[in-house]
Write a protein that holds these residues in place. Structure first.
Motif, mmCIF file in Angstrom:
data_model
loop_
_atom_site.group_PDB
_atom_site.id
_atom_site.type_symbol
_atom_site.label_atom_id
_atom_site.label_comp_id
_atom_site.label_asym_id
_atom_site.label_seq_id
_atom_site.Cartn_x
_atom_site.Cartn_y
_atom_site.Cartn_z
ATOM 1 N N GLN A 89 11.853 18.557 -9.075
ATOM 2 C CA GLN A 89 11.036 19.505 -9.821
ATOM 3 C C GLN A 89 9.575 19.057 -9.817
ATOM 4 O OE1 GLN A 89 12.593 21.047 -13.486
ATOM 5 N NE2 GLN A 89 10.596 21.097 -14.439
ATOM 6 N N ILE A 90 8.698 19.929 -9.325
ATOM 7 C CA ILE A 90 7.274 19.626 -9.306
ATOM 8 C C ILE A 90 6.719 19.809 -10.718
ATOM 9 C CG2 ILE A 90 5.032 20.316 -8.408
ATOM 10 C CD1 ILE A 90 6.407 21.214 -5.857
ATOM 11 N N ILE A 91 6.092 18.759 -11.250
ATOM 12 C CA ILE A 91 5.507 18.838 -12.592
ATOM 13 C C ILE A 91 4.047 19.249 -12.485
ATOM 14 C CG2 ILE A 91 5.009 17.544 -14.707
ATOM 15 C CD1 ILE A 91 7.387 15.767 -14.039
ATOM 16 N N ILE A 92 3.226 18.427 -11.860
ATOM 17 C CA ILE A 92 1.839 18.790 -11.517
ATOM 18 C C ILE A 92 1.561 18.186 -10.156
ATOM 19 C CG2 ILE A 92 -0.600 18.650 -12.162
ATOM 20 C CD1 ILE A 92 0.163 18.239 -15.005
ATOM 21 N N GLY A 93 1.711 18.956 -9.107
ATOM 22 C CA GLY A 93 1.520 18.411 -7.774
ATOM 23 C C GLY A 93 2.730 17.606 -7.325
ATOM 24 N N LYS A 94 2.959 17.553 -6.030
ATOM 25 C CA LYS A 94 4.111 16.876 -5.465
ATOM 26 C C LYS A 94 3.975 15.366 -5.640
ATOM 27 C CE LYS A 94 7.999 17.024 -3.112
ATOM 28 N NZ LYS A 94 9.223 17.613 -3.692
ATOM 29 N N TYR A 95 4.885 14.761 -6.401
ATOM 30 C CA TYR A 95 4.945 13.321 -6.633
ATOM 31 C C TYR A 95 3.645 12.752 -7.221
ATOM 32 C CZ TYR A 95 9.191 13.489 -3.783
ATOM 33 O OH TYR A 95 10.437 13.774 -3.293
ATOM 34 N N LEU A 96 2.896 13.565 -7.970
ATOM 35 C CA LEU A 96 1.633 13.087 -8.540
ATOM 36 C C LEU A 96 1.865 11.947 -9.518
ATOM 37 C CD1 LEU A 96 -1.405 13.299 -9.024
ATOM 38 C CD2 LEU A 96 -0.934 15.034 -10.769
ATOM 39 N N PHE A 97 2.800 12.131 -10.457
ATOM 40 C CA PHE A 97 3.052 11.092 -11.447
ATOM 41 C C PHE A 97 3.691 9.861 -10.808
ATOM 42 C CE2 PHE A 97 2.510 14.577 -14.447
ATOM 43 C CZ PHE A 97 1.824 13.949 -15.475
ATOM 44 N N SER A 98 4.485 10.059 -9.776
ATOM 45 C CA SER A 98 5.083 8.914 -9.084
ATOM 46 C C SER A 98 4.001 8.053 -8.435
ATOM 47 C CB SER A 98 6.071 9.402 -8.021
ATOM 48 O OG SER A 98 7.154 10.085 -8.597
ATOM 49 N N LYS A 99 3.008 8.695 -7.847
ATOM 50 C CA LYS A 99 1.908 7.957 -7.218
ATOM 51 C C LYS A 99 1.081 7.208 -8.267
ATOM 52 C CE LYS A 99 1.622 11.314 -3.452
ATOM 53 N NZ LYS A 99 0.839 12.446 -2.865
ATOM 54 N N ILE A 100 0.787 7.891 -9.379
ATOM 55 C CA ILE A 100 0.021 7.254 -10.451
ATOM 56 C C ILE A 100 0.789 6.060 -11.014
ATOM 57 C CG2 ILE A 100 -0.892 7.566 -12.786
ATOM 58 C CD1 ILE A 100 -1.509 10.465 -12.031
ATOM 59 N N PHE A 101 2.089 6.261 -11.234
ATOM 60 C CA PHE A 101 2.903 5.188 -11.810
ATOM 61 C C PHE A 101 3.052 4.022 -10.842
ATOM 62 C CE2 PHE A 101 6.293 3.476 -14.475
ATOM 63 C CZ PHE A 101 5.869 3.887 -15.726
ATOM 64 N N SER A 102 3.042 4.300 -9.548
ATOM 65 C CA SER A 102 3.091 3.219 -8.558
ATOM 66 C C SER A 102 1.853 2.338 -8.675
ATOM 67 C CB SER A 102 3.174 3.803 -7.147
ATOM 68 O OG SER A 102 4.354 4.549 -6.968
ATOM 69 N N ILE A 103 0.703 2.980 -8.861
ATOM 70 C CA ILE A 103 -0.547 2.226 -9.032
ATOM 71 C C ILE A 103 -0.503 1.407 -10.320
ATOM 72 C CG2 ILE A 103 -3.042 2.444 -9.368
ATOM 73 C CD1 ILE A 103 -2.910 4.990 -7.634
ATOM 74 N N PHE A 104 0.006 2.027 -11.401
ATOM 75 C CA PHE A 104 0.107 1.326 -12.681
ATOM 76 C C PHE A 104 1.067 0.132 -12.590
ATOM 77 C CE2 PHE A 104 -1.189 5.079 -15.647
ATOM 78 C CZ PHE A 104 -2.455 5.016 -15.102
ATOM 79 N N THR A 105 2.136 0.281 -11.817
ATOM 80 C CA THR A 105 3.071 -0.830 -11.629
ATOM 81 C C THR A 105 2.398 -1.989 -10.915
ATOM 82 O OG1 THR A 105 4.939 0.720 -11.518
ATOM 83 C CG2 THR A 105 5.292 -1.494 -10.640
ATOM 84 N N LEU A 106 1.605 -1.664 -9.904
ATOM 85 C CA LEU A 106 0.862 -2.696 -9.177
ATOM 86 C C LEU A 106 -0.137 -3.399 -10.091
ATOM 87 C CD1 LEU A 106 0.233 -4.097 -6.496
ATOM 88 C CD2 LEU A 106 -1.391 -2.253 -5.999
ATOM 89 N N ILE A 107 -0.804 -2.626 -10.954
ATOM 90 C CA ILE A 107 -1.759 -3.214 -11.911
ATOM 91 C C ILE A 107 -1.041 -4.176 -12.854
ATOM 92 C CG2 ILE A 107 -3.283 -2.694 -13.856
ATOM 93 C CD1 ILE A 107 -4.016 -0.082 -12.463
ATOM 94 N N SER A 108 0.180 -3.785 -13.292
ATOM 95 C CA SER A 108 0.956 -4.654 -14.186
ATOM 96 C C SER A 108 1.275 -5.987 -13.526
ATOM 97 C CB SER A 108 2.254 -3.950 -14.600
ATOM 98 O OG SER A 108 1.989 -2.778 -15.326
ATOM 99 N N VAL A 109 1.623 -5.950 -12.248
ATOM 100 C CA VAL A 109 1.925 -7.188 -11.515
ATOM 101 C C VAL A 109 0.674 -8.062 -11.406
ATOM 102 C CG1 VAL A 109 2.658 -8.134 -9.298
ATOM 103 C CG2 VAL A 109 3.810 -6.110 -10.233
ATOM 104 N N VAL A 110 -0.460 -7.437 -11.110
ATOM 105 C CA VAL A 110 -1.725 -8.190 -10.993
ATOM 106 C C VAL A 110 -2.095 -8.835 -12.324
ATOM 107 C CG1 VAL A 110 -4.201 -7.986 -10.557
ATOM 108 C CG2 VAL A 110 -2.571 -6.774 -9.090
ATOM 109 N N LEU A 111 -1.936 -8.078 -13.433
ATOM 110 C CA LEU A 111 -2.259 -8.621 -14.756
ATOM 111 C C LEU A 111 -1.351 -9.793 -15.116
ATOM 112 C CD1 LEU A 111 -2.898 -5.380 -16.876
ATOM 113 C CD2 LEU A 111 -4.581 -7.086 -16.160
ATOM 114 N N PHE A 112 -0.113 -9.733 -14.675
ATOM 115 C CA PHE A 112 0.836 -10.814 -14.963
ATOM 116 C C PHE A 112 0.341 -12.154 -14.415
ATOM 117 C CE2 PHE A 112 4.621 -13.285 -13.598
ATOM 118 C CZ PHE A 112 5.157 -13.548 -14.843
ATOM 119 N N PHE A 113 -0.306 -12.118 -13.257
ATOM 120 C CA PHE A 113 -0.753 -13.355 -12.622
ATOM 121 C C PHE A 113 -2.202 -13.709 -12.938
ATOM 122 C CE2 PHE A 113 2.774 -12.035 -9.857
ATOM 123 C CZ PHE A 113 3.513 -13.215 -9.845
ATOM 124 N N THR A 114 -2.986 -12.755 -13.448
ATOM 125 C CA THR A 114 -4.418 -13.020 -13.637
ATOM 126 C C THR A 114 -4.879 -12.955 -15.090
ATOM 127 O OG1 THR A 114 -4.941 -10.674 -13.244
ATOM 128 C CG2 THR A 114 -4.955 -12.154 -11.328
#
Length: 362
Positions: A107-132
């Motif tokens: 089901q498209i919420i706002i754009g195809k996989y928009l929230f998945s892409k945003i959340f992928s970036i946020f997940t990467l930020i969480s990993v970076v914060l864990f080490f820095t």
């Protein structure tokens, strides 16, 4: 590091808080299990995708509760507490990403996989914060995890409420959705109450209050999930194929084709056959009222009134279609009871039934 001096938790409230928080973990796991049992035998995975995604969310919340317990009650230093929390945060972000992806896959919420892409970036930020910058991860998780989920929940609920018009509301669907929103709000308020800044201001008693509020929220959500008809019920328009109204003699007085409006001859014959099957099964079972017959990938849903029998040919047996067919029969018989009883064979008299069909099924 605000509020770190409270931990590990000690004192008279330690045992009650520990018991309550393990109960919360158990309740979320149990709710996930109940939801799993609800959908595991349903063949149409597309129509139940949100329910299956919700199982993952509930397990994520339960898993995070375990990390909070170990961090708050058993870690001796602020750093070790944050390390435990951050392992939980990263796992939560990964599971949250899978949860969002499963929703956006169907089901498209706002754009195809928009929230998945945003959340992928946020997940990467969480990993970076864990080490820095591990000292910022607690506050960052509120933005990186909860804001996207709250947005998705709000948008999805808004779209879900739009699907249920006032004259087609089934099983008090809207009331149950609003009830679930109350449960989510209670969870949010309770979760906020157990945060370090709030505990620093009000003491450990506010954590006890927050946990109780969360348990109430879990109970509200449990009632919602257990009693809510499958979310596939809202997609009944995609499942209905044909609609027939017949007299006891087998004469079809009205028909409607929802998917293929061109083929009428064969369906006229089929309507008589459906009624014959209905009467035969009635003789065998000595039952009256509703009946469902499944054959060759199609479902025949029947509802017998005083003078006429309604039949819906559908792709799936849904409570929504049974509910709407019964309402349809009741309204037609209310308006046509005298005409049907003394009917002289004139088909034109039934043309206005089309307006009733549009009112109930459109």
């Amino acid at each position: 590091m605000l509020g770190q001096d409270f931990y590990p938790l000690t004192g008279t409230l330690r045992e009650p808080l520990l018991i309550i928080e393990w109960i919360m973990v158990f309740l979320f796991s149990e709710l996930a299990f109940l939801l799993y049992m609800r959908v595991k035998n349903k063949e149409n995975h597309l129509s139940n995708f949100i329910e299956k995604a919700s199982i993952l969310f509930l397990l994520t919340y339960s898993l995070m509760g375990v990390f909070y317990i170990f961090g708050d009650y058993y870690m001796e230093t602020p750093l070790s507490r944050l390390v435990v929390f951050n392992i939980g945060y990263i796992l939560r972000m990964i599971l949250g990403l899978i949860f969002i992806y499963k929703i956006e896959k169907y089901q498209i919420i706002i754009g195809k996989y928009l929230f998945s892409k945003i959340f992928s970036i946020f997940t990467l930020i969480s990993v970076v914060l864990f080490f820095t910058a591990i000292e910022f991860t607690q506050n960052a998780s509120l933005v990186l995890f909860w804001i996207p989920l709250i947005l998705i929940f709000s948008i999805y609920m808004k779209n879900l409420l739009k699907k249920t018009s006032e004259n087609q509301e089934i099983h008090n669907y809207k009331a149950r959705i609003y009830f679930s929103i109350i449960g989510v709000i209670l969870l949010g308020v309770g979760f906020g109450a157990i945060s370090d800044p709030i505990i620093s201001l009000f003491g450990l008693i506010i954590r006890l209050v927050g946990n109780v509020i969360q348990i109430i929220g879990i109970i509200v959500l449990s009632i919602f999930f257990i009693n809510l008809p499958s979310l596939s019920e809202q997609n009944w328009k995609d499942k209905i194929d044909k609609l027939f109204l017949m007299r006891a003699s087998g004469i079809c007085v009205y028909y409607k084709f929802f998917k293929d409006p061109t083929n009428t001859c064969q369906d006229q014959i089929m309507s008589g056959a459906i009624n014959t099957i209905k009467l035969m099964l009635k003789e065998i079972s000595q039952e009256d009222g509703e009946m469902v017959i499944e054959k060759e990938g199609k479902v025949l849903i029947t509802c017998q009134g005083k003078y006429i029998t309604g039949v819906i040919v559908a792709d799936q047996n849904l409570s929504s279609l049974n509910f709407l067919l019964k309402r349809f029969i009741e309204k037609v018989e209310f308006l046509y009871s005298n005409i049907i009883r003394d009917w002289d064979g004139a088909m034109e008299i039934f043309l206005p039934i089309e307006n009733i069909t549009k009112e109930i099924f459109f």
